[in-house]
Design an enzyme around this catalytic site. Structure first.
Site, mmCIF file in Angstrom:
data_model
loop_
_atom_site.group_PDB
_atom_site.id
_atom_site.type_symbol
_atom_site.label_atom_id
_atom_site.label_comp_id
_atom_site.label_asym_id
_atom_site.label_seq_id
_atom_site.Cartn_x
_atom_site.Cartn_y
_atom_site.Cartn_z
ATOM 1 N N HIS A 157 37.496 38.377 46.165
ATOM 2 C CA HIS A 157 37.195 38.619 47.586
ATOM 3 C C HIS A 157 37.397 37.333 48.403
ATOM 4 C CE1 HIS A 157 33.770 37.030 45.624
ATOM 5 N NE2 HIS A 157 32.797 37.628 46.291
ATOM 6 N N TYR A 158 36.928 36.204 47.864
ATOM 7 C CA TYR A 158 37.102 34.915 48.550
ATOM 8 C C TYR A 158 38.588 34.560 48.645
ATOM 9 C CZ TYR A 158 36.699 29.852 49.326
ATOM 10 O OH TYR A 158 36.824 28.580 49.823
#
Ligand SMILES: NC(=O)c1ccc[n+]([C@@H]2O[C@H](COP(=O)([O-])OP(=O)(O)OC[C@H]3O[C@@H](n4cnc5c(N)ncnc54)[C@H](O)[C@@H]3O)[C@@H](O)[C@H]2O)c1
Length: 160
Positions: free
Chosen positions: A135-136
């Protein structure tokens, strides 16, 4: 990193607006700069909140900074891909959408001033990929792509 960047820019004579969701932290950095003879103001803003950015852009930075003076966020968490849930949504909202919102608020003033420099902060993980940070990494890869596209969009305004 934001604190270090602000201090470096202040040491080079730039006037600084320190914006952060943590008002005490922003004030502390601004106080460090003014205590060292620099010029800085602090403001509270959540970069995932478009309305807050619009407010900050009229009350603190960048137009007020320019007129008054004369001219990361980061959310990280190591999580397996299948364990990522909608509660991780703010990470995209802060890192990617927040960058987009901040620049939409700031760029008109740069165009009006006929001058500007934009530095976005991504991550080397966006080049390499990093385990348990999909996600990052997605948000930071988006920042790189967005920055490249923005450079093309804004190139016609570049005069110096
Ligand atoms: N530290 C690293 O090793 C590293 C590596 C690669 C990329 N980065 C990127 O650099 C940036 C800064 O990282 P850092 O390590 O200095 O982080 P940090 O956690 O020390 O500082 C982040 C700051 O952002 C503020 N913030 C968080 N959410 C916010 C929001 N919604 N609105 C406004 N402010 C908000 C926090 O209050 C904090 O002051 C991030 O974008 C991060 O992803 C950091």
């Amino acid at each position: 990193m934001g604190r270090a960047i602000c201090r470096q820019l202040a040491e080079r004579g730039h006037r600084i607006s320190v914006l952060d969701i943590d008002g005490d932290a922003a004030s502390a950095v601004a106080a460090e700069i003014t205590g060292s003879g620099g010029t800085a103001r602090a403001g509270v803003v959540d970069v995932s909140d478009r309305a807050a950015i619009e407010t900050a852009s009229t009350t603190c930075a960048p137009p007020r900074t320019r007129r008054d003076h004369g001219d990361e966020c980061g959310h990280r968490g190591f999580t397996e891909f299948l364990d990522i849930t909608p509660r991780h949504g703010p990470l995209m909202a802060v890192n990617l959408t927040g960058t987009f919102h901040c620049l939409q608020a700031a760029v008109p003033d740069m165009i009006e001033a006929g001058w500007g420099r934009i530095v976005t902060i991504s991550s080397s993980s966006a080049q390499s990929g990093t385990r348990r940070m999909s996600h990052y990494v997605a948000s930071k890869g988006g920042v790189i792509a967005f920055t490249k596209a923005l450079a093309l969009d804004l190139a016609r305004h570049a005069s110096r």
